[in-house]
Design an enzyme around this catalytic site. Sequence first.
Site, PDB file in Angstrom:
ATOM      1  N   GLU A 177       6.721  -4.624  -2.566  1.00 15.88           N
ATOM      2  CA  GLU A 177       5.309  -4.557  -2.183  1.00 15.88           C
ATOM      3  C   GLU A 177       5.217  -4.347  -0.677  1.00 15.88           C
ATOM      4  OE1 GLU A 177       2.913  -4.417  -4.404  1.00 15.88           O
ATOM      5  OE2 GLU A 177       4.353  -4.738  -6.006  1.00 15.88           O
ATOM      6  N   GLY A 178       4.167  -3.691  -0.236  1.00 20.18           N
ATOM      7  CA  GLY A 178       3.977  -3.462   1.191  1.00 20.18           C
ATOM      8  C   GLY A 178       4.409  -2.086   1.633  1.00 20.18           C
ATOM      9  N   CYS A 179       4.865  -1.280   0.691  1.00 20.39           N
ATOM     10  CA  CYS A 179       5.273   0.089   1.011  1.00 20.39           C
ATOM     11  C   CYS A 179       4.194   1.044   0.525  1.00 20.39           C
ATOM     12  CB  CYS A 179       6.603   0.428   0.325  1.00 20.39           C
ATOM     13  SG  CYS A 179       7.979  -0.606   0.845  1.00 20.39           S
ATOM     14  N   ALA A 180       3.912   2.060   1.319  1.00 18.24           N
ATOM     15  CA  ALA A 180       2.916   3.057   0.915  1.00 18.24           C
ATOM     16  C   ALA A 180       3.422   3.845  -0.288  1.00 18.24           C
ATOM     17  CB  ALA A 180       2.611   3.997   2.068  1.00 18.24           C
ATOM     18  N   SER A 181       4.723   4.113  -0.307  1.00 17.74           N
ATOM     19  CA  SER A 181       5.359   4.804  -1.427  1.00 17.74           C
ATOM     20  C   SER A 181       5.828   3.767  -2.432  1.00 17.74           C
ATOM     21  CB  SER A 181       6.571   5.590  -0.938  1.00 17.74           C
ATOM     22  OG  SER A 181       6.216   6.448   0.109  1.00 17.74           O
TER      23      SER A 181
END
Length: 136
Positions: A48-52
């Site tokens: 979690e926390g990734c744009a991808s």
Amino acid sequence: MATAAFEDIADTFAFLEDWEDRYRHVIEMGRDLAPLDPAMKVPATKVEGCASQVWLVPSLEAGRFDFAGDSDAMIVKGLIAVLHALYAGLPVEEVRAVDAQAELARLGLDEHLSSQRSNGLRAMVERIRAVSAHAG
């Protein structure tokens, strides 16, 4: 504190003076990364926390840390390959001692990634550190 594989990347980056060449090198590293088994792309392995979309699957063998990873974005897959070079093969208790921010700064990544990518990279490092803390 960096592994030989990470030192190789740092040497290559020192040789590649242009950031666009470095960027292409990171993408190429991502292309060379083995794809993750689709069965491993589950909520428990998603970062979690990734744009991808990013998945990291840790493993321990003989007390040494390793992980497999994948992303739906080629540059992010390349960043996974960079992190793999930084952490793979280390004794699990040494994983938490790696100053990822300082090591990645040697590559200039902190200066050339968008804030979203930097946040995603930080989230991947945090996941690796958390997993190693539970494993050790």
